[in-house]
Each structure stands twice: as structure tokens, then as C-alpha cells.
Write an enzyme that holds these catalytic residues in place. Structure first.
Site, short mmCIF file in Angstrom:
data_model
loop_
_atom_site.label_atom_id
_atom_site.label_comp_id
_atom_site.label_asym_id
_atom_site.label_seq_id
_atom_site.Cartn_x
_atom_site.Cartn_y
_atom_site.Cartn_z
N ASP A 35 0.84 -1.20 0.00
CA ASP A 35 0.00 0.00 0.00
C ASP A 35 0.87 1.24 0.00
OD1 ASP A 35 -2.04 -1.94 2.03
OD2 ASP A 35 -2.73 -1.03 0.16
N ASP A 176 -10.03 -5.91 -1.17
CA ASP A 176 -9.04 -5.31 -0.28
C ASP A 176 -9.73 -4.59 0.87
OD1 ASP A 176 -6.36 -2.85 -0.79
OD2 ASP A 176 -6.94 -4.10 0.92
#
Ligand code: DX5
Ligand code: ZN
Length: 221
Positions: A35, A176
Site C-alpha cells: 500500500d 481489499d
């Protein structure tokens, strides 16, 4: 095709990242979810471009699955050394021209993926289905690990799967956010292919990493 696992490295032991990644690679995990946050598109920062670049170290199985939560993400591609083998997700909500950004990713030999946040209608991906290998459906509001699932996420997942199947395009769905032990099986049955596993599963406290990975695969095969 069996479900694929993408452990979220921001939930791993950040002081021992290299060995954490090697452990995942040895376990045959397909993706490493990285991320990247710019503190503008989302109010948080995780890894800088140098760290993202360093995670491209040659590994047997695992590939970088880079989730860029940043405005105009193409500005970071060179520094991250985006290239073949990478799966790169950019947010529709963060780009002036997502078509151009997705083309930039493909031109670099990487797999392009379009990410949409929980408030973005799933239909908005239709015009991009020819340009992506996958759609990243955010099942939490982007920016932080450890959040509860956004309401309506399972219905959105089923709707997205239907839209993609009706299009006849071979596009995967990655989910996600709060992909928990309780949710991952249902997500699989509703059409998810790649699972970002973070604090609510693989990096939770219940299991050792190798047990957790084995359990996850048994739930999404
Ligand atoms: C949040 C990130 C996710 C997060 C998932 O913006 O995109 O990858 O790390 O972590 P959990 O599983 O804790 O929601
Ligand atoms: Zn992510």
C-alpha cells in the site's frame, strides 16, 4: 482458477520486512500487497517510493501487487521501477485521465488494475475493462488497516462479478479491506479471485504465518 493470496505488507512486522517477504515467497504466495499512500488522496502515509522499489527484489514466486492511493499516481512509476511482473492498482477517483494512466502501466510491461473505493458505483469500471487485468474492489474506505467492512461490500462484489462476466472480458477481481476469516469464503463464492489479507486474517493474532496461509488457501480454493 483457485483463489490467490496477496498479504498486505503494511500489516507485517515492519522491522523485519525482508525475512517476512522471504517467508511468504517460500510459502508459494502469489502476491505481496504494497500500500502506497500520499497523505492527500488518503490521510495516511505508509512506504515511500524507495521502499516500494526495494520490494522488487528477485523472488521465486511472489510478485509486487502495488496499491497506489495517491493523486496522479503516474508521477511515482519511475521511482517505483514499475515493470513486468508487477500488478499495479490506481484509483479511478484519483486520476484526471485513468485511461492514460492505465496505458502507462501496460506500456511498462506491468499488469494494470483499476481500484474503486466503496462510494464509487461499480458500473464506472465498464469503460476500462478492455484496459485492465483486474479490478480492485475496496471493501473498506482506503487509508488504514484494521477497519470494519464497508456496508454493502458483498452486494457490490456480486454486482461487479456480474458486470465483468456480462462483458465477456477476462478480468479478475481483487478484494481489499477486512478480508477476514469469516468473510473470505463468501467473497470467493461471490466472485473474488485475489484476496488482500491483512490484520483481519493472515496478520491477525490467531495463527502462525504458515498456518494462516494454509488456512486461507483452504477457504478460497
Ligand atoms: C487499506 C489497505 C489495505 C489494508 C488491509 O487502505 O488498502 O490493504 O492493509 O488491511 P485489513 O485486512 O486490516 O483491512
Ligand atoms: Zn490495499
Amino acid at each position: 482458477m483457485a483463489g490467490k493470496l496477496s498479504p498486505s505488507v503494511m500489516c507485517a512486522d515492519l522491522l523485519n520486512l525482508s525475512s517476512e517477504i522471504e517467508k511468504l515467497d517460500k510459502l508459494g504466495v502469489e502476491y505481496l500487497h504494497i500500500d502506497f499512500m500520499d497523505n492527500k488522496f488518503v490521510p495516511n502515509i505508509t512506504f515511500d517510493t524507495n521502499m516500494v522499489k526495494s520490494m522488487k527484489k528477485p523472488m521465486k514466486n511472489i510478485r509486487r501487487d502495488i496499491h497506489i492511493m495517491a493523486f496522479e499516481p503516474q508521477q511515482f512509476f519511475d521511482k517505483m521501477e514499475i515493470g513486468s511482473g508487477d500488478l499495479v492498482s490506481i484509483h479511478l477517483e484519483a486520476c484526471e485521465d485513468a485511461h492514460a494512466v492505465l496505458k502507462d502501466i501496460s506500456d511498462r510491461g506491468a499488469d494494470a488494475c483499476l481500484a474503486i473505493s466503496p462510494d464509487t458505483p461499480v458500473e464506472s469500471v465498464v469503460e476500462y475493462l478492455d484496459e485492465v487485468c483486474a479490478v480492485l474492489l475496496m471493501t473498506v474506505y482506503p487509508g488504514f488497516a484494521g477497519q470494519p467492512m464497508a456496508p454493502g461490500s458483498m452486494e457490490r462484489l456480486a454486482e461487479l462479478r456480474k458486470i465483468i462476466d456480462n462483458s465477456g472480458k477476462d478480468v479478475l477481481i481483487e478484494v481489499d479491506g477486512h478480508v477476514s476469516w469469516d468473510h473470505c469464503g463468501e467473497m470467493r463464492s461471490r466472485g473474488a479471485d485475489i484476496f488482500v489479507a491483512g490484520s483481519s486474517s493472515v496478520y491477525g493474532k490467531e495463527y502462525e504465518l504458515n498456518e494462516a496461509v494454509k488456512k486461507f488457501y483452504s477457504l478460497v480454493e
